[in-house]
Design a protein around this motif. Structure first.
Motif, PDB file in Angstrom:
ATOM      1  N   THR A 245      -7.436  -0.833  -7.466  1.00  0.00           N
ATOM      2  CA  THR A 245      -7.930  -2.044  -6.813  1.00  0.00           C
ATOM      3  C   THR A 245      -6.768  -3.023  -6.687  1.00  0.00           C
ATOM      4  O   THR A 245      -6.138  -3.376  -7.689  1.00  0.00           O
ATOM      5  CB  THR A 245      -9.066  -2.687  -7.623  1.00  0.00           C
ATOM      6  OG1 THR A 245     -10.174  -1.778  -7.684  1.00  0.00           O
ATOM      7  CG2 THR A 245      -9.524  -3.996  -6.990  1.00  0.00           C
TER       8      THR A 245
ATOM      9  N   ASP B 201      -5.342   9.411  -7.747  1.00  0.00           N
ATOM     10  CA  ASP B 201      -5.978   9.152  -6.457  1.00  0.00           C
ATOM     11  C   ASP B 201      -5.827   7.658  -6.143  1.00  0.00           C
ATOM     12  O   ASP B 201      -6.155   6.810  -6.982  1.00  0.00           O
ATOM     13  CB  ASP B 201      -7.460   9.528  -6.542  1.00  0.00           C
ATOM     14  CG  ASP B 201      -8.168   9.488  -5.198  1.00  0.00           C
ATOM     15  OD1 ASP B 201      -7.777   8.679  -4.329  1.00  0.00           O
ATOM     16  OD2 ASP B 201      -9.138  10.250  -5.022  1.00  0.00           O
ATOM     17  N   GLU B 202      -5.361   7.340  -4.947  1.00  0.00           N
ATOM     18  CA  GLU B 202      -5.214   5.932  -4.549  1.00  0.00           C
ATOM     19  C   GLU B 202      -6.526   5.159  -4.661  1.00  0.00           C
ATOM     20  O   GLU B 202      -6.520   3.938  -4.854  1.00  0.00           O
ATOM     21  CB  GLU B 202      -4.708   5.836  -3.109  1.00  0.00           C
ATOM     22  CG  GLU B 202      -3.306   6.306  -2.885  1.00  0.00           C
ATOM     23  CD  GLU B 202      -2.962   6.293  -1.407  1.00  0.00           C
ATOM     24  OE1 GLU B 202      -3.080   5.221  -0.782  1.00  0.00           O
ATOM     25  OE2 GLU B 202      -2.601   7.360  -0.877  1.00  0.00           O
ATOM     26  N   ARG B 203      -7.622   5.863  -4.513  1.00  0.00           N
ATOM     27  CA  ARG B 203      -8.921   5.180  -4.559  1.00  0.00           C
ATOM     28  C   ARG B 203      -9.248   4.643  -5.948  1.00  0.00           C
ATOM     29  O   ARG B 203     -10.189   3.863  -6.110  1.00  0.00           O
ATOM     30  CB  ARG B 203     -10.021   6.130  -4.091  1.00  0.00           C
ATOM     31  CG  ARG B 203      -9.941   6.449  -2.587  1.00  0.00           C
ATOM     32  CD  ARG B 203     -10.918   7.516  -2.179  1.00  0.00           C
ATOM     33  NE  ARG B 203     -10.600   8.818  -2.774  1.00  0.00           N
ATOM     34  CZ  ARG B 203     -11.248   9.934  -2.505  1.00  0.00           C
ATOM     35  NH1 ARG B 203     -12.273   9.921  -1.653  1.00  0.00           N
ATOM     36  NH2 ARG B 203     -10.903  11.072  -3.079  1.00  0.00           N
ATOM     37  N   GLU B 204      -8.480   5.049  -6.950  1.00  0.00           N
ATOM     38  CA  GLU B 204      -8.669   4.515  -8.303  1.00  0.00           C
ATOM     39  C   GLU B 204      -8.090   3.112  -8.447  1.00  0.00           C
ATOM     40  O   GLU B 204      -8.348   2.439  -9.451  1.00  0.00           O
ATOM     41  CB  GLU B 204      -7.972   5.423  -9.328  1.00  0.00           C
ATOM     42  CG  GLU B 204      -8.501   6.840  -9.401  1.00  0.00           C
ATOM     43  CD  GLU B 204      -7.664   7.705 -10.324  1.00  0.00           C
ATOM     44  OE1 GLU B 204      -6.821   7.159 -11.065  1.00  0.00           O
ATOM     45  OE2 GLU B 204      -7.847   8.933 -10.304  1.00  0.00           O
TER      46      GLU B 204
ATOM     47  N   CYS C 179       1.021   6.589  -6.918  1.00  0.00           N
ATOM     48  CA  CYS C 179      -0.112   7.456  -7.247  1.00  0.00           C
ATOM     49  C   CYS C 179       0.259   8.931  -7.081  1.00  0.00           C
ATOM     50  O   CYS C 179      -0.113   9.776  -7.910  1.00  0.00           O
ATOM     51  CB  CYS C 179      -1.311   7.111  -6.370  1.00  0.00           C
ATOM     52  SG  CYS C 179      -2.158   5.581  -6.848  1.00  0.00           S
TER      53      CYS C 179
ATOM     54  N   ARG D  20       0.832  -1.211   0.000  1.00  0.00           N
ATOM     55  CA  ARG D  20       0.000   0.000   0.000  1.00  0.00           C
ATOM     56  C   ARG D  20       0.867   1.261   0.000  1.00  0.00           C
ATOM     57  O   ARG D  20       0.495   2.275  -0.615  1.00  0.00           O
ATOM     58  CB  ARG D  20      -0.946  -0.011   1.199  1.00  0.00           C
ATOM     59  CG  ARG D  20      -2.047  -1.065   1.086  1.00  0.00           C
ATOM     60  CD  ARG D  20      -3.274  -0.678   1.881  1.00  0.00           C
ATOM     61  NE  ARG D  20      -4.304  -1.687   1.863  1.00  0.00           N
ATOM     62  CZ  ARG D  20      -5.157  -1.903   0.869  1.00  0.00           C
ATOM     63  NH1 ARG D  20      -5.057  -1.174  -0.234  1.00  0.00           N
ATOM     64  NH2 ARG D  20      -6.079  -2.849   0.951  1.00  0.00           N
TER      65      ARG D  20
END
Length: 247
Positions: free
Chosen positions: A46, A41-44, A35, A28
């Motif tokens: 998976t 954005d890290e949320r992009e 990123c 992570r």
């Protein structure tokens, strides 16, 4: 305590959980740094844990750590592991080369198939999904290496991807998710992943919802993120280079 008297490491569940937690934190951190460097954005992203050769116990430990996307590349290993973990809220990704005669078995547990590279397999998966009463998300596997294609290691040529994407999109029981690729061995992954980004963009012109770009493994996740990957398939960096025996 690890028992190495027989040459094979044996760890307790508590030790193994700590190992996996450390691996997950490290991966992570790499994703966050990549990123940031790419302005993404890290949320992009998976993160898929590729658990081949590792036991179902590891899948359970990873789920307890909040990681619920699991990848496997061999049906004979994936099927019993998925059955063992059927009580967990997991998304199963089949990421290996898929023989047509295994389509029915894979359709019984996989949620996403990353390795669709020929029309015959599209038809087999569509039929299998219908029989199972399920919908499968399918990615077109793109071969970025001509030598790889000549040796039959899987993947559709970039010029054949749009037609194959159309076939998936039109097949009952299947949903076109996007594209997948593996960087050629021994080469700089950046040009390959940049080419994949172009192919993915072409697919989205006709299929705007096909937003998945599955690329990047333990050794090249940074380059994949730089080129727009949305899904990373991580094994060694997360689970280690050996199979742990949990007592």
């Amino acid at each position: 305590m690890a028992d190495r008297t027989r040459g094979t490491p044996v760890v307790t569940p508590e030790e193994r959980r700590a190992e996996l937690a450390d691996g997950l934190a490290a991966v992570r951190a790499r994703i966050a740094a990549a990123c940031a460097a790419a302005g993404r954005d890290e949320r992009e992203i998976t993160l898929i844990a590729v658990t081949k050769t590792f036991p179902a116990a590891d899948v359970r430990l990873l789920a307890g750590l909040g990681l619920t996307e699991v990848g496997e590349n061999r049906d004979q290993e994936a099927r019993p592991k998925a059955a063992d973990c059927a009580d967990l809220p997991l998304t199963w990704h089949f990421v290996g080369r898929l023989q047509t005669n295994k389509a029915r078995a894979v359709a019984g547990y996989a949620d996403v198939v990353h390795s669709v590279d020929r029309a015959r397999l599209v038809r087999a998966l569509s039929d299998a999904a219908g029989r199972a009463g399920r919908e499968l998300r399918c990615l077109v596997q793109v071969s970025l290496d001509e030598d790889e294609r000549r040796e039959g290691r899987g993947g559709a040529a970039p010029e054949d991807v749009p037609g194959l994407a159309d076939e998936i999109a039109g097949a009952p029981g299947l949903e076109l998710g996007g594209v997948m690729a593996v960087a050629p061995l021994g080469a700089d992954p950046l040009p390959a992943f940049a080419r994949l980004a172009e192919v993915a963009s072409g697919v989205r012109r006709n299929h705007p919802g096909a937003s998945i770009v599955s690329a990047g493994m333990s050794g090249d996740l940074e380059q994949a993120i730089a080129c727009g990957a949305t899904h990373l398939r991580i094994g060694t960096a997360l689970l280690g280079g050996r199979r742990a025996i949990v007592r």
